[in-house]
Design an enzyme around this catalytic site. Structure first.
Site, short mmCIF file in Angstrom:
data_model
loop_
_atom_site.label_atom_id
_atom_site.label_comp_id
_atom_site.label_asym_id
_atom_site.label_seq_id
_atom_site.Cartn_x
_atom_site.Cartn_y
_atom_site.Cartn_z
CG PHE A 178 8.30 -2.23 4.29
CD1 PHE A 178 7.56 -2.35 2.81
CD2 PHE A 178 8.56 -1.01 4.29
CE1 PHE A 178 7.70 -0.93 1.51
CE2 PHE A 178 7.95 0.32 3.86
CZ PHE A 178 7.58 -0.14 2.26
CE LYS A 227 1.05 4.28 7.01
NZ LYS A 227 1.51 5.24 7.01
NE ARG A 247 -4.30 3.44 -2.88
CZ ARG A 247 -2.73 4.34 -2.86
NH1 ARG A 247 -2.97 4.23 -1.57
NH2 ARG A 247 -2.50 5.56 -2.80
CE LYS A 282 -3.76 4.65 4.15
NZ LYS A 282 -2.70 6.05 3.63
#
Length: 283
Positions: free
Chosen positions: A122, A50, A192, A198
């Site tokens: 990504f 990340k 989301r 994460k």
């Protein structure tokens, strides 16, 4: 007028400019991340670092922030990018978040600052197929020899929770922020969900600044804490984690901040919440 009052006055005086400045700039439709919880089946996930930078969306012609603000990058920085949408992170290296933010937000791009930036790509939001298919397409597009600052994010297959924690610990020891998980079988959906997750060594969330609480004792004459509100309407006082400079010039009323915390109380409010930074428009 003290600095807190002066800051509030300036924010109020400039508030009328915001609608005009943002008019017509809709936020790009980005996939947003959920927080990792042990027990998530990892068999179909890819794992990557990340990156602690600013979320960047390339629409095929122009770079945008997550919030829909145009990024004024030098022409050379984007000249070699293909004319297809790309999702990534504008990153200056581990531990250099402040440099990334100041560079991206500047409306007068400075070549020396941008020479230290990377666009860590990504995903391909408009490419058909699931993430594994999109990843294969991305690997055909990048890297670009003449533009080494455009970087495809390295992705590895996730295995077990224990292996994930070991990789997280190694990444954090090296100065990284955490990890990201992409589900291989997922379509790109602008919402989301657990297709994007994460993994960090602490919980974090976002809240909007409502007001300031004057400081006392060693913080007299500057901000002591601030009242904030989460997206679901929970209000609480955030007083820890601020540097002296941040107390002298606190985040603007109405801005969004990221805070760390250790679980929640029965009321749903965060435990031991402390300020991390002004929201970076990241994942």
């Amino acid at each position: 007028m003290n600095k807190i009052a002066r800051r509030a006055f300036v924010v109020a005086g400039l508030a009328w400019l915001a609608p005009a400045a943002l008019a017509g700039n809709a936020a790009p439709p980005l996939m947003l991340a959920e927080v990792y919880r042990r027990g998530l089946p990892l068999a179909d996930y890819w794992v990557s670092e990340k990156y602690d930078g600013v979320r960047g969306y390339w629409d095929g012609k122009q770079l945008w922030t997550r919030g829909g603000e145009r990024i004024v990058a030098p022409a050379w920085f984007t000249a070699a990018l293909p004319a297809v949408p790309m999702d990534g992170e504008l990153w200056a290296g581990r531990g250099r978040f402040a440099h990334a933010v100041s560079t991206v937000r500047s409306q007068t791009p400075a070549d020396p600052a941008w020479r230290e930036m990377r666009f860590m790509v990504f995903d391909l939001p408009a490419s058909p197929g699931d993430f594994t298919t999109r990843l294969a397409a991305l690997r055909k597009l990048l890297p670009i020899t003449e533009a080494p600052w455009i970087v495809p994010v390295p992705q590895l297959r996730a295995t077990t929770h224990e292996a994930l924690q070991a990789l997280l610990d190694k990444t954090v020891r090296m100065g990284g922020e955490g990890l990201m998980l992409h589900r291989g079988g997922s379509l790109y959906r602008a919402e989301r969900n657990v297709d994007l997750v994460k993994v960090k060594p602490f919980d974090d969330a976002e809240a909007r600044v409502l007001s300031y609480v004057p400081g006392r004792g060693k913080h007299a004459g500057r901000m002591g804490a601030m009242w904030v509100e989460t997206a679901d309407g929970k209000r609480f006082r955030l007083g820890g984690g601020f540097s002296d400079a941040e107390r002298e010039s606190p985040p603007a009323i109405g801005s969004w901040v990221t805070y760390r915390y250790n679980g929640t109380n029965p009321s749903g409010l965060p435990r031991f919440a402390r300020f991390l930074r002004v929201r970076d428009d990241g994942s």
